[in-house]
Design a protein around this motif. Structure first.
Motif, short mmCIF file in Angstrom:
data_model
loop_
_atom_site.label_atom_id
_atom_site.label_comp_id
_atom_site.label_asym_id
_atom_site.label_seq_id
_atom_site.Cartn_x
_atom_site.Cartn_y
_atom_site.Cartn_z
N LYS A 13 0.42 -7.37 -13.49
CA LYS A 13 1.11 -8.47 -12.63
C LYS A 13 0.09 -9.45 -11.83
O LYS A 13 0.55 -10.41 -11.67
N ALA A 80 -3.86 3.77 -1.30
CA ALA A 80 -3.15 2.79 -0.94
C ALA A 80 -1.61 3.19 -1.29
O ALA A 80 -0.64 2.92 -0.40
N ARG A 90 4.72 -0.40 6.10
CA ARG A 90 5.19 -1.28 5.43
C ARG A 90 5.57 -2.40 6.46
O ARG A 90 5.50 -3.63 6.29
N GLY A 111 3.47 -7.68 -6.20
CA GLY A 111 3.36 -6.34 -5.35
C GLY A 111 4.57 -5.41 -6.18
O GLY A 111 4.54 -5.25 -7.20
N ASP A 113 7.63 -4.68 -3.98
CA ASP A 113 8.96 -4.86 -3.27
C ASP A 113 8.86 -6.51 -2.86
O ASP A 113 9.87 -6.89 -2.10
N ILE A 114 8.13 -7.27 -3.60
CA ILE A 114 8.34 -8.81 -3.32
C ILE A 114 9.73 -9.31 -3.58
O ILE A 114 10.34 -10.07 -2.71
O1 DC Z 1 -0.72 -3.10 -7.34
P1 DC Z 1 -1.92 -2.04 -6.58
O2 DC Z 1 -2.22 -1.07 -7.47
O3 DC Z 1 -2.95 -2.86 -6.04
O4 DC Z 1 -1.16 -1.25 -5.55
C1 DC Z 1 -1.75 -0.09 -4.86
C2 DC Z 1 -0.79 0.73 -4.14
O5 DC Z 1 -0.10 -0.23 -3.05
C3 DC Z 1 0.41 0.90 -4.93
O6 DC Z 1 0.15 2.09 -5.63
C4 DC Z 1 1.74 0.91 -3.92
C5 DC Z 1 1.27 0.02 -2.85
N1 DC Z 1 1.68 -1.21 -2.79
C6 DC Z 1 3.16 -1.25 -2.31
O7 DC Z 1 3.74 -0.13 -1.94
N2 DC Z 1 3.86 -2.68 -2.10
C7 DC Z 1 3.28 -3.65 -2.71
N3 DC Z 1 3.94 -4.86 -2.38
C8 DC Z 1 2.12 -3.65 -3.13
C9 DC Z 1 1.29 -2.54 -3.42
#
Ligand code: DC
Length: 206
Positions: A13, A80, A90, A111, A113-114
Protein backbone atom coordinates in the motif's frame (compact mmCIF):
# COMPACT_ATOMS: atom_id res chain seq x y z
CA UNK A 1 -9.22 14.38 -4.37
CA UNK A 2 -8.65 12.57 -1.10
CA UNK A 3 -7.39 9.01 -1.46
CA UNK A 4 -7.43 6.57 1.48
CA UNK A 5 -5.39 3.40 1.18
CA UNK A 6 -5.49 0.72 3.87
CA UNK A 7 -4.13 -2.78 4.10
CA UNK A 8 -2.04 -5.21 6.14
CA UNK A 9 1.73 -5.17 6.63
CA UNK A 10 3.78 -5.51 3.44
CA UNK A 11 0.70 -5.38 1.20
CA UNK A 12 2.39 -2.80 -1.03
CA UNK A 13 0.00 0.00 0.00
CA UNK A 14 2.88 2.39 0.73
CA UNK A 15 4.47 1.90 -2.69
CA UNK A 16 1.10 2.29 -4.37
CA UNK A 17 0.27 5.38 -2.32
CA UNK A 18 3.55 7.01 -3.25
CA UNK A 19 3.14 6.25 -6.95
CA UNK A 20 -0.48 7.35 -7.13
CA UNK A 21 0.39 10.59 -5.32
CA UNK A 22 3.31 11.21 -7.70
CA UNK A 23 1.10 10.52 -10.71
CA UNK A 24 -1.66 12.88 -9.56
CA UNK A 25 0.67 15.54 -8.11
CA UNK A 26 -0.71 15.09 -4.58
CA UNK A 27 1.10 14.98 -1.24
CA UNK A 28 1.45 11.53 0.34
CA UNK A 29 1.53 10.52 4.01
CA UNK A 30 2.59 7.01 5.01
CA UNK A 31 0.88 6.99 8.42
CA UNK A 32 2.74 3.81 9.42
CA UNK A 33 5.81 6.04 9.81
CA UNK A 34 4.06 7.98 12.59
CA UNK A 35 3.49 4.82 14.63
CA UNK A 36 6.98 3.60 13.74
CA UNK A 37 8.50 6.86 15.04
CA UNK A 38 6.58 6.48 18.31
CA UNK A 39 7.67 2.83 18.58
CA UNK A 40 11.29 3.76 17.83
CA UNK A 41 11.25 6.53 20.47
CA UNK A 42 10.00 4.03 23.07
CA UNK A 43 12.58 1.42 22.08
CA UNK A 44 15.35 4.03 22.33
CA UNK A 45 14.54 4.65 26.00
CA UNK A 46 13.70 1.00 26.76
CA UNK A 47 10.04 1.80 27.50
CA UNK A 48 7.99 -0.08 24.94
CA UNK A 49 5.80 -1.51 27.71
CA UNK A 50 5.20 1.91 29.24
CA UNK A 51 1.89 3.25 27.90
CA UNK A 52 2.40 6.79 29.29
CA UNK A 53 5.83 7.02 27.62
CA UNK A 54 4.31 6.04 24.25
CA UNK A 55 1.52 8.62 24.60
CA UNK A 56 4.10 11.31 25.44
CA UNK A 57 6.19 10.26 22.41
CA UNK A 58 3.11 10.53 20.18
CA UNK A 59 2.36 14.05 21.45
CA UNK A 60 6.00 15.07 20.97
CA UNK A 61 6.23 13.68 17.42
CA UNK A 62 7.86 16.01 14.91
CA UNK A 63 6.86 14.91 11.40
CA UNK A 64 9.69 16.87 9.81
CA UNK A 65 12.18 14.43 11.38
CA UNK A 66 10.60 11.18 10.11
CA UNK A 67 13.27 9.15 8.34
CA UNK A 68 11.79 6.19 6.39
CA UNK A 69 15.23 4.61 5.95
CA UNK A 70 15.85 4.16 9.68
CA UNK A 71 12.19 3.50 10.61
CA UNK A 72 11.51 0.65 8.18
CA UNK A 73 13.06 -2.22 10.14
CA UNK A 74 11.27 -5.33 11.37
CA UNK A 75 11.98 -4.48 15.00
CA UNK A 76 10.51 -0.98 14.68
CA UNK A 77 7.50 -2.33 12.74
CA UNK A 78 6.78 -4.67 15.62
CA UNK A 79 7.17 -1.85 18.17
CA UNK A 80 4.87 0.33 16.03
CA UNK A 81 2.21 -2.37 16.06
CA UNK A 82 2.45 -2.56 19.89
CA UNK A 83 2.08 1.20 20.52
CA UNK A 84 -0.59 1.50 17.78
CA UNK A 85 -2.92 -0.73 19.81
CA UNK A 86 -3.10 1.96 22.55
CA UNK A 87 -6.14 4.26 22.08
CA UNK A 88 -4.38 7.31 23.56
CA UNK A 89 -1.47 6.98 21.15
CA UNK A 90 -3.92 6.83 18.25
CA UNK A 91 -5.87 9.81 19.60
CA UNK A 92 -2.65 11.87 19.83
CA UNK A 93 -1.98 11.32 16.11
CA UNK A 94 -5.46 12.02 14.69
CA UNK A 95 -5.26 15.81 14.27
CA UNK A 96 -1.96 15.66 12.49
CA UNK A 97 -3.31 13.15 9.96
CA UNK A 98 -6.58 15.05 9.43
CA UNK A 99 -4.69 18.33 8.89
CA UNK A 100 -2.58 16.61 6.25
CA UNK A 101 -5.74 15.28 4.59
CA UNK A 102 -7.39 18.72 4.61
CA UNK A 103 -5.11 20.22 1.93
CA UNK A 104 -7.32 22.01 -0.59
CA UNK A 105 -6.00 19.98 -3.52
CA UNK A 106 -6.38 16.71 -1.62
CA UNK A 107 -3.83 14.09 -0.57
CA UNK A 108 -3.05 10.40 -0.42
CA UNK A 109 -2.83 8.73 3.00
CA UNK A 110 -2.07 5.09 3.64
CA UNK A 111 -2.34 3.05 6.82
CA UNK A 112 -4.77 0.76 8.64
CA UNK A 113 -7.68 3.03 9.61
CA UNK A 114 -7.63 5.80 7.00
CA UNK A 115 -10.89 4.86 5.27
CA UNK A 116 -12.64 3.88 8.50
CA UNK A 117 -11.53 6.50 11.07
CA UNK A 118 -9.19 9.21 9.79
CA UNK A 119 -10.86 10.08 6.46
CA UNK A 120 -14.28 8.40 6.35
CA UNK A 121 -15.34 10.88 3.63
CA UNK A 122 -12.39 10.21 1.30
CA UNK A 123 -13.15 10.50 -2.43
CA UNK A 124 -11.85 7.01 -3.01
CA UNK A 125 -10.88 4.20 -0.66
CA UNK A 126 -8.70 1.27 -1.54
CA UNK A 127 -8.11 -1.79 0.58
CA UNK A 128 -4.90 -3.36 -0.70
CA UNK A 129 -4.11 -6.90 0.31
CA UNK A 130 -2.26 -10.08 -0.68
CA UNK A 131 -1.89 -13.49 0.95
CA UNK A 132 0.48 -13.63 3.96
CA UNK A 133 2.82 -15.90 1.94
CA UNK A 134 3.06 -13.45 -0.97
CA UNK A 135 3.61 -10.50 1.39
CA UNK A 136 6.30 -12.45 3.28
CA UNK A 137 8.03 -13.37 0.03
CA UNK A 138 8.16 -9.71 -1.08
CA UNK A 139 9.44 -8.56 2.31
CA UNK A 140 11.98 -11.40 2.42
CA UNK A 141 13.36 -10.42 -1.02
CA UNK A 142 13.89 -6.83 0.17
CA UNK A 143 15.50 -7.98 3.42
CA UNK A 144 17.77 -10.66 1.99
CA UNK A 145 19.34 -8.10 -0.36
CA UNK A 146 20.70 -6.39 2.79
CA UNK A 147 20.91 -9.27 5.26
CA UNK A 148 22.32 -12.66 4.20
CA UNK A 149 20.87 -14.23 7.39
CA UNK A 150 17.29 -13.15 6.67
CA UNK A 151 14.81 -16.04 6.93
CA UNK A 152 11.55 -16.39 5.00
CA UNK A 153 9.97 -18.36 7.87
CA UNK A 154 10.82 -15.61 10.36
CA UNK A 155 9.37 -12.95 8.06
CA UNK A 156 6.17 -15.00 7.56
CA UNK A 157 5.81 -15.52 11.33
CA UNK A 158 6.25 -11.77 11.86
CA UNK A 159 3.56 -11.01 9.27
CA UNK A 160 1.09 -13.41 10.90
CA UNK A 161 1.78 -11.89 14.31
CA UNK A 162 1.35 -8.31 13.09
CA UNK A 163 -1.81 -9.15 11.11
CA UNK A 164 -3.32 -10.68 14.25
CA UNK A 165 -2.42 -7.73 16.48
CA UNK A 166 -3.45 -5.04 13.96
CA UNK A 167 -6.76 -6.77 13.15
CA UNK A 168 -7.81 -7.88 16.62
CA UNK A 169 -7.10 -4.76 18.67
CA UNK A 170 -10.09 -2.84 20.02
CA UNK A 171 -8.89 0.61 18.89
CA UNK A 172 -9.34 1.26 15.16
CA UNK A 173 -8.48 -2.26 13.99
CA UNK A 174 -7.38 -2.99 10.45
CA UNK A 175 -10.69 -3.23 8.63
CA UNK A 176 -11.92 -2.74 5.09
CA UNK A 177 -14.36 0.18 5.01
CA UNK A 178 -17.72 -0.86 3.54
CA UNK A 179 -17.21 1.53 0.63
CA UNK A 180 -13.55 0.63 -0.01
CA UNK A 181 -12.60 -1.17 -3.21
CA UNK A 182 -10.67 -4.39 -2.56
CA UNK A 183 -7.44 -4.78 -4.52
CA UNK A 184 -5.81 -8.19 -4.09
CA UNK A 185 -2.29 -7.99 -5.48
CA UNK A 186 -1.34 -11.62 -4.74
CA UNK A 187 -1.05 -12.43 -8.43
CA UNK A 188 0.01 -8.96 -9.61
CA UNK A 189 3.44 -7.38 -10.12
CA UNK A 190 4.17 -3.78 -9.12
CA UNK A 191 3.21 -2.31 -12.50
CA UNK A 192 -0.01 -4.32 -12.72
CA UNK A 193 -0.93 -3.33 -9.16
CA UNK A 194 -0.29 0.32 -9.94
CA UNK A 195 -2.40 0.15 -13.13
CA UNK A 196 -5.24 -1.56 -11.24
CA UNK A 197 -5.12 0.99 -8.40
CA UNK A 198 -5.04 3.89 -10.82
CA UNK A 199 -8.04 2.51 -12.71
CA UNK A 200 -10.00 2.42 -9.42
CA UNK A 201 -8.98 6.01 -8.63
CA UNK A 202 -9.83 7.26 -12.14
CA UNK A 203 -13.22 5.56 -11.99
CA UNK A 204 -13.99 7.25 -8.69
CA UNK A 205 -12.89 10.58 -10.12
CA UNK A 206 -15.37 10.09 -12.92
O1 DC B 1 2.36 0.17 7.55
P1 DC B 1 3.49 -0.11 8.51
O2 DC B 1 3.97 -1.54 8.49
O3 DC B 1 4.61 0.87 8.38
O4 DC B 1 2.84 0.14 9.98
C1 DC B 1 3.52 -0.17 11.17
C2 DC B 1 2.50 -0.45 12.27
O5 DC B 1 1.82 0.76 12.61
C3 DC B 1 1.42 -1.45 11.92
O6 DC B 1 1.76 -2.77 12.29
C4 DC B 1 0.20 -0.97 12.64
C5 DC B 1 0.44 0.50 12.87
N1 DC B 1 -0.40 1.38 12.05
C6 DC B 1 -1.67 1.64 12.52
O7 DC B 1 -2.09 1.06 13.52
N2 DC B 1 -2.46 2.54 11.86
C7 DC B 1 -2.03 3.16 10.75
N3 DC B 1 -2.83 4.05 10.15
C8 DC B 1 -0.73 2.88 10.25
C9 DC B 1 0.06 1.96 10.91
Amino acid sequence: MLIAIDGPAASGKGTLGKRIAGHLGLAHLDTGLLYRAVGAACLAIGKLDDEAASVAAAHALDVSTLDPETLRTGEIGEAASVVAARPEVRAALIDLQRRFAARPEGAVLDGRDIGTVICPDATVKLFVTATPEVRAERRYKELSARDPFASYEAVLADIHKRDARDSNRAAAPLLKADDAVLLDTSALGIEESFAAALAIVERARG
